[in-house]
Design a protein around this motif. Structure first.
Motif, short mmCIF file in Angstrom:
data_model
loop_
_atom_site.label_atom_id
_atom_site.label_comp_id
_atom_site.label_asym_id
_atom_site.label_seq_id
_atom_site.Cartn_x
_atom_site.Cartn_y
_atom_site.Cartn_z
N VAL A 102 0.80 -1.19 0.12
CA VAL A 102 0.00 0.01 0.11
C VAL A 102 1.00 0.99 0.06
O VAL A 102 0.55 2.11 -0.71
CB VAL A 102 -0.84 0.14 1.15
N SER A 103 1.83 1.18 0.61
CA SER A 103 2.89 2.33 1.03
C SER A 103 3.97 1.95 1.42
O SER A 103 4.12 0.95 2.12
CB SER A 103 2.10 3.66 1.79
N MET A 104 5.29 2.72 1.14
CA MET A 104 6.51 2.46 1.54
C MET A 104 7.30 3.76 2.01
O MET A 104 7.26 4.70 1.20
CB MET A 104 7.36 1.69 0.92
N LYS A 105 7.65 4.02 3.22
CA LYS A 105 8.20 5.23 3.44
C LYS A 105 9.04 5.05 4.71
O LYS A 105 8.86 4.64 5.95
CB LYS A 105 7.21 6.49 4.06
N GLN A 106 10.50 5.34 4.52
CA GLN A 106 11.62 5.24 5.53
C GLN A 106 11.45 3.85 6.32
O GLN A 106 11.58 3.83 7.53
CB GLN A 106 11.35 6.44 6.32
N HIS B 73 -1.47 -4.98 7.29
CA HIS B 73 -0.38 -5.01 8.50
C HIS B 73 0.58 -4.11 7.88
O HIS B 73 1.03 -3.68 6.78
CB HIS B 73 -0.05 -6.35 8.60
N VAL B 74 1.82 -4.00 8.98
CA VAL B 74 2.97 -3.02 8.63
C VAL B 74 4.16 -3.70 9.08
O VAL B 74 4.20 -4.46 10.04
CB VAL B 74 3.04 -1.78 9.50
N ILE B 75 5.14 -3.62 8.41
CA ILE B 75 6.56 -4.32 8.59
C ILE B 75 7.23 -3.00 8.75
O ILE B 75 7.60 -2.17 7.96
CB ILE B 75 6.81 -5.21 7.41
N ARG B 76 8.04 -3.05 9.87
CA ARG B 76 8.79 -1.89 10.11
C ARG B 76 10.29 -2.28 10.20
O ARG B 76 10.71 -3.13 10.87
CB ARG B 76 8.66 -1.22 11.39
#
Length: 443
Positions: free
Chosen positions: A287-291, A435-438
């Motif tokens: 969906v998105s990718m930032k830093q 979900h989010v992967i950091r």
């Protein structure tokens, strides 16, 4: 440990299998160096199918005795197929019947199972066929003949078949009045029936699921690996020595999923930290990718089992005795553009990796057991449990009860109307997961 060595040996054996199928007939499984294996000499099991036996929209029938009627390994199989392979749109029915032998299913399979025209049938028989006594040739022939007839009837109906071996015994069954012999003799009998099941599978050109050998190894080594909880020892074959808890059923589910030809590729996510970009495939969308923060939406789940590893009532524990994650549960994350070590956070867990590890790829499903899919996966599992419980009622109480005796076609029609919303609830339980992967780098 010795059991881990056994898996490594098995992998080496699989790679070294002779091209001539007849030559494999004379090979044995590698045995761990332990007194518990001295009297067992199991044949080398055939490898899993080279391709998936299931096709989109297929009906899978899961047949077996009381161990199947526990609705545990069958629940794990169906939940895997629905949640981890939703694009296949597989339908599942379970046909477990307590105390059943091969002759029992042979008598009822037309009415209970084949009337629904299954595309694939898994068979799990042998525990009761061993009759809880030492092996004899006549009983071995009896088992082979009845198992072969079942397979042939399934094939005549147009179904692919997976012939399963029996599991193993942890204790002598206390409820069988005619039991005789020692526990070692009972397991030798079950091992012999396992080898006969291999013969049946090879002669009929169908797949084979080896339950006995991985479960027996796990039974031997589990108490040493996981000493237990005080008064409660680790018992791979269950409290009664015959009916496993969740750990044993995880091993069974692994055997059948592998025998169905499932390759375990559940998707891939790639992050390029230097370019601040990410891509995904296999049922996952970025969906998105930032830093270093990747937001995704997934339509395919990893197989989730976040319980303790040291209890026999834990699916996760059973998964440690077979290469479940390696063979069936690979959701891979690769990261490039790193200059140093990085911490990956997914759900409630964080792990630190070197650039080399992340370049090669880490299996999120194996490393992060408490992940964002756990609750959604459990919802699917619960829906499957409710449907399979009804299927036991449908077959045992209605088809073989007064309603079925009075008017079978009406009994089928009415119970199918009851089952339909339960089957729909299973399909609807699979919902997209956001979900989010950091990825955090030091320095």
């Amino acid at each position: 440990m010795a059991v881990a060595l056994g898996f490594a040996q098995a992998k080496a054996q699989e790679a070294a299998r002779p091209a001539d199928p007849a030559a494999a007939t004379y090979q044995y499984e590698a045995k761990p160096n332990d007194v518990a294996f001295e009297k067992l000499n199991p044949r080398l099991a055939p490898p899993p199918p080279a391709k998936l036996l299931l096709e989109k929209g297929d009906l899978l029938a899961i047949a077996g005795d009381s161990i199947t009627e526990q609705r545990m390994y069958s629940r794990l199989i169906e939940t895997y197929l629905i949640a981890c392979m939703p694009e296949m749109e597989i339908e599942v029915r379970q046909y477990g019947w307590s105390g059943e032998k091969t002759d029992g299913f042979l008598r009822r399979m037309d009415n209970d199972c084949l009337r629904f025209q299954p595309d694939v049938v898994t068979l799990s028989y042998g525990m009761n066929d061993a009759r809880y006594r030492p092996y004899d040739v006549t009983n071995g022939r009896w088992y082979a003949d009845h198992y072969r007839q079942i397979v042939r009837k399934c094939q005549a109906a147009g179904a692919e078949v997976v012939v399963g071996s029996p599991g193993c015994s942890g204790k002598i069954a206390t409820w069988v009045k005619s039991r005789s012999g020692t526990l070692d003799e009972h397991n030798q009998h079950l091992c012999a029936l396992r080898d006969i099941a291999i013969d049946v599978a090879e002669q009929q050109h169908v797949a084979f699921a080896d339950v006995f050998w991985p479960m027996y190894q796990a039974k031997v080594f589990a108490p040493g690996r996981y000493p237990g909880q005080g008064w409660r020892p680790y018992e791979m074959c269950g409290r009664d020595g015959i009916h496993p808890d969740w750990a044993g059923h995880a091993i069974m589910a692994y055997a059948y999923l592998r025998a169905l030809g499932i390759d375990g590729d559940l998707g891939r996510i790639h992050v390029d930290m230097s370019a601040d970009t990410a891509t995904a495939e296999g049922g996952h969308e970025v969906v998105s990718m930032k830093q270093g923060e990747v937001s995704l939406i997934s339509h395919r789940y990893p197989f989730c089992a976040d319980g303790p590893v040291d209890r026999d009532d834990s699916v996760r524990s059973g998964m440690t005795f077979v290469p479940f994650d390696d063979d069936l549960n690979r959701l891979m994350l690769t990261v490039s553009g790193l200059s140093g070590i990085a911490t990956v956070t997914w759900g409630n867990q964080s792990h630190t990796y070197s650039p080399a590890q992340l370049t090669a790829g880490v299996n999120l499903a194996a490393e992060f057991t408490d992940n964002p899919f756990v609750d959604a996966f459990e919802d699917v599992s619960q829906a499957v449990a409710e449907k399979q419980a009804f299927e036991t009622h449908q077959i045992k109480k209605v088809f073989h009860g007064q309603s079925g005796q009075k008017n079978m076609e009406k009994a089928v029609r009415e119970t199918e109307q009851q089952r339909a919303p339960l089957a729909q609830a299973v399909r609807q339980a699979v919902r997209p997961v956001r979900h989010v992967i950091r990825i955090h780098t030091k320095g």
